[in-house]
Scaffold this motif. Structure first.
Motif, mmCIF file in Angstrom:
data_model
loop_
_atom_site.group_PDB
_atom_site.id
_atom_site.type_symbol
_atom_site.label_atom_id
_atom_site.label_comp_id
_atom_site.label_asym_id
_atom_site.label_seq_id
_atom_site.Cartn_x
_atom_site.Cartn_y
_atom_site.Cartn_z
ATOM 1 N N LEU A 1 0.817 -1.210 0.000
ATOM 2 C CA LEU A 1 0.000 0.000 0.000
ATOM 3 C C LEU A 1 0.851 1.261 0.000
ATOM 4 C CD1 LEU A 1 -2.814 1.246 0.083
ATOM 5 C CD2 LEU A 1 -2.669 1.184 2.565
ATOM 6 N N LEU A 2 1.830 1.358 0.897
ATOM 7 C CA LEU A 2 2.658 2.554 0.969
ATOM 8 C C LEU A 2 3.529 2.693 -0.274
ATOM 9 C CD1 LEU A 2 3.333 4.997 2.673
ATOM 10 C CD2 LEU A 2 5.151 3.679 3.747
ATOM 11 N N THR A 3 3.954 1.571 -0.848
ATOM 12 C CA THR A 3 4.769 1.612 -2.056
ATOM 13 C C THR A 3 3.978 2.173 -3.226
ATOM 14 O OG1 THR A 3 5.958 -0.335 -1.289
ATOM 15 C CG2 THR A 3 6.179 0.217 -3.606
ATOM 16 N N ASN A 4 2.714 1.802 -3.355
ATOM 17 C CA ASN A 4 1.887 2.222 -4.490
ATOM 18 C C ASN A 4 1.175 3.546 -4.266
ATOM 19 O OD1 ASN A 4 2.533 -0.159 -5.820
ATOM 20 N ND2 ASN A 4 0.786 -1.245 -4.974
ATOM 21 N N LEU A 5 1.133 4.044 -3.030
ATOM 22 C CA LEU A 5 0.375 5.246 -2.710
ATOM 23 C C LEU A 5 0.969 6.481 -3.377
ATOM 24 C CD1 LEU A 5 -1.891 6.572 -1.018
ATOM 25 C CD2 LEU A 5 -0.209 6.842 0.809
ATOM 26 N N GLN A 6 0.129 7.204 -4.111
ATOM 27 C CA GLN A 6 0.494 8.470 -4.743
ATOM 28 C C GLN A 6 -0.521 9.511 -4.289
ATOM 29 O OE1 GLN A 6 3.027 9.086 -7.269
ATOM 30 N NE2 GLN A 6 3.789 7.094 -6.570
ATOM 31 N N ASN B 1 -5.721 26.414 -3.842
ATOM 32 C CA ASN B 1 -5.773 27.715 -4.511
ATOM 33 C C ASN B 1 -5.955 28.804 -3.471
ATOM 34 O OD1 ASN B 1 -5.623 26.596 -7.101
ATOM 35 N ND2 ASN B 1 -7.823 26.256 -7.143
ATOM 36 N N LEU B 2 -5.080 29.797 -3.492
ATOM 37 C CA LEU B 2 -5.181 30.947 -2.597
ATOM 38 C C LEU B 2 -5.620 32.152 -3.403
ATOM 39 C CD1 LEU B 2 -1.785 30.473 -0.770
ATOM 40 C CD2 LEU B 2 -4.030 30.034 0.198
ATOM 41 N N ASN B 3 -6.713 32.778 -3.034
ATOM 42 C CA ASN B 3 -7.213 34.003 -3.670
ATOM 43 C C ASN B 3 -7.384 33.864 -5.175
ATOM 44 O OD1 ASN B 3 -7.127 35.251 -1.157
ATOM 45 N ND2 ASN B 3 -5.026 35.921 -1.455
ATOM 46 N N ASP B 4 -7.623 32.693 -5.683
ATOM 47 C CA ASP B 4 -7.810 32.434 -7.113
ATOM 48 C C ASP B 4 -6.627 32.892 -7.967
ATOM 49 O OD1 ASP B 4 -10.301 31.273 -6.710
ATOM 50 O OD2 ASP B 4 -11.341 33.185 -6.907
ATOM 51 N N ARG B 5 -5.474 33.172 -7.358
ATOM 52 C CA ARG B 5 -4.308 33.636 -8.120
ATOM 53 C C ARG B 5 -3.068 32.781 -7.868
ATOM 54 N NH1 ARG B 5 -5.065 39.046 -10.109
ATOM 55 N NH2 ARG B 5 -3.209 38.654 -11.331
ATOM 56 N N LEU B 6 -2.988 32.098 -6.745
ATOM 57 C CA LEU B 6 -1.806 31.309 -6.409
ATOM 58 C C LEU B 6 -2.239 29.871 -6.122
ATOM 59 C CD1 LEU B 6 1.254 31.258 -5.757
ATOM 60 C CD2 LEU B 6 0.622 31.722 -3.392
ATOM 61 N N ARG B 7 -1.615 28.934 -6.809
ATOM 62 C CA ARG B 7 -1.916 27.513 -6.612
ATOM 63 C C ARG B 7 -0.650 26.820 -6.120
ATOM 64 N NH1 ARG B 7 -3.392 24.620 -11.826
ATOM 65 N NH2 ARG B 7 -5.009 26.169 -11.749
ATOM 66 N N ILE B 8 -0.754 26.108 -4.992
ATOM 67 C CA ILE B 8 0.352 25.337 -4.439
ATOM 68 C C ILE B 8 -0.024 23.867 -4.558
ATOM 69 C CG2 ILE B 8 1.728 24.867 -2.385
ATOM 70 C CD1 ILE B 8 0.997 27.747 -1.475
ATOM 71 N N THR B 9 0.887 23.066 -5.127
ATOM 72 C CA THR B 9 0.588 21.661 -5.389
ATOM 73 C C THR B 9 1.706 20.779 -4.881
ATOM 74 O OG1 THR B 9 -0.606 22.283 -7.388
ATOM 75 C CG2 THR B 9 0.041 19.985 -7.197
ATOM 76 N N ARG B 10 1.339 19.682 -4.229
ATOM 77 C CA ARG B 10 2.264 18.634 -3.812
ATOM 78 C C ARG B 10 1.833 17.361 -4.513
ATOM 79 N NH1 ARG B 10 3.187 13.449 -2.451
ATOM 80 N NH2 ARG B 10 4.668 13.173 -0.816
ATOM 81 N N SER B 11 2.766 16.633 -5.110
ATOM 82 C CA SER B 11 2.407 15.389 -5.775
ATOM 83 C C SER B 11 3.529 14.376 -5.608
ATOM 84 C CB SER B 11 2.127 15.630 -7.265
ATOM 85 O OG SER B 11 3.269 16.144 -7.891
ATOM 86 N N GLY B 12 3.186 13.116 -5.801
ATOM 87 C CA GLY B 12 4.195 12.059 -5.751
ATOM 88 C C GLY B 12 3.885 11.018 -4.702
ATOM 89 N N GLY B 13 4.780 10.056 -4.614
ATOM 90 C CA GLY B 13 4.643 8.959 -3.669
ATOM 91 C C GLY B 13 5.381 9.248 -2.378
ATOM 92 N N PHE B 14 5.570 8.196 -1.584
ATOM 93 C CA PHE B 14 6.216 8.340 -0.279
ATOM 94 C C PHE B 14 7.406 7.417 -0.113
ATOM 95 C CE2 PHE B 14 1.869 9.751 0.171
ATOM 96 C CZ PHE B 14 2.040 10.969 0.794
ATOM 97 N N THR B 15 7.657 6.552 -1.088
ATOM 98 C CA THR B 15 8.794 5.641 -1.016
ATOM 99 C C THR B 15 9.576 5.693 -2.319
ATOM 100 O OG1 THR B 15 7.501 3.768 -1.839
ATOM 101 C CG2 THR B 15 7.617 4.042 0.555
ATOM 102 N N ASP B 16 10.828 5.258 -2.260
ATOM 103 C CA ASP B 16 11.672 5.223 -3.452
ATOM 104 C C ASP B 16 11.697 3.808 -4.031
ATOM 105 O OD1 ASP B 16 13.359 3.759 -1.804
ATOM 106 O OD2 ASP B 16 14.783 5.385 -1.512
ATOM 107 N N ALA B 17 12.580 3.583 -4.995
ATOM 108 C CA ALA B 17 12.649 2.297 -5.678
ATOM 109 C C ALA B 17 13.063 1.161 -4.746
ATOM 110 C CB ALA B 17 13.626 2.382 -6.852
ATOM 111 N N ARG B 18 13.726 1.490 -3.635
ATOM 112 C CA ARG B 18 14.116 0.467 -2.658
ATOM 113 C C ARG B 18 13.090 0.312 -1.552
ATOM 114 N NH1 ARG B 18 19.780 2.868 -1.076
ATOM 115 N NH2 ARG B 18 18.376 4.609 -0.962
ATOM 116 N N ASN B 19 11.917 0.950 -1.714
ATOM 117 C CA ASN B 19 10.843 0.914 -0.729
ATOM 118 C C ASN B 19 11.256 1.581 0.580
ATOM 119 O OD1 ASN B 19 8.211 0.445 -0.094
ATOM 120 N ND2 ASN B 19 8.525 -1.665 0.570
ATOM 121 N N GLN B 20 12.121 2.585 0.504
ATOM 122 C CA GLN B 20 12.554 3.370 1.650
ATOM 123 C C GLN B 20 11.892 4.739 1.579
ATOM 124 O OE1 GLN B 20 14.790 2.065 4.004
ATOM 125 N NE2 GLN B 20 14.472 0.189 2.835
#
Length: 174
Positions: free
Chosen positions: A79-84, A90-109
């Protein structure tokens, strides 16, 4: 080629393949089998769960957009390996902050760098979004010579200016 010909000539095979694509998101094996495998069912279940988690999180705030992807694997140790996770605010319809990606690397660390994930900040210079300025940070996972023993994580930073114009014709008229 034989498989394509069978789909073109056999109405029942065509119906079976269309049903499989609609239900399971993939073609059925041309070598038999019902197509109703545990992997397909688990993939559909995790996709439905991901959609529900995303809808629930998005109802917290109209400016918050959350997409969760659990992968097609089993719910358990993978589950943690596949979790994305992709979270955007959106702040004031002018600034968008985005976080994306998983939580582990190729070694499952995991590491603080991976927990932070890939992020971007996008400022809409014009209210309609036709001109935007974007800054981002991405974690790039590389393995030297294909070995997990020589694995390393690099960060890339960047900025860009985006221009977008919508039109219905190729030539603009005044």
């Amino acid at each position: 080629t034989a498989f394509q010909n069978r789909i073109k000539t056999d109405e029942q095979e065509l119906t079976k393949q269309v049903s499989n694509v609609l239900l399971f998101g993939q073609l059925a094996s041309p070598f038999g089998g019902s197509g109703l495998t545990l992997g397909n069912l688990m993939g559909n279940f995790t996709e439905m769960l991901s959609n529900q988690l995303g809808n629930l999180a998005s109802k917290i705030d109209k400016d918050l957009n959350v997409d969760v992807y659990l992968g097609g694997g089993s719910i358990g140790t993978e589950l943690l390996t596949n979790l994305q996770l992709r979270a955007s605010y959106n702040l004031n319809d002018r600034l968008r902050i985005t976080r994306s990606g998983g939580f582990t690397d190729a070694r499952n660390q995991t590491s603080p760098q991976l927990l932070l994930g890939d992020w971007s900040m996008e400022w809409f210079a014009k209210q309609d979004g036709s001109i935007r300025i974007k800054a981002y940070n991405r974690n790039v996972q590389t393995s030297l010579a294909g070995s997990l023993n020589s694995y390393q994580m690099n960060q890339t930073f960047g900025t860009s200016i985006l221009f977008q114009r919508n039109f219905n014709k190729f030539f603009w008229q005044k």
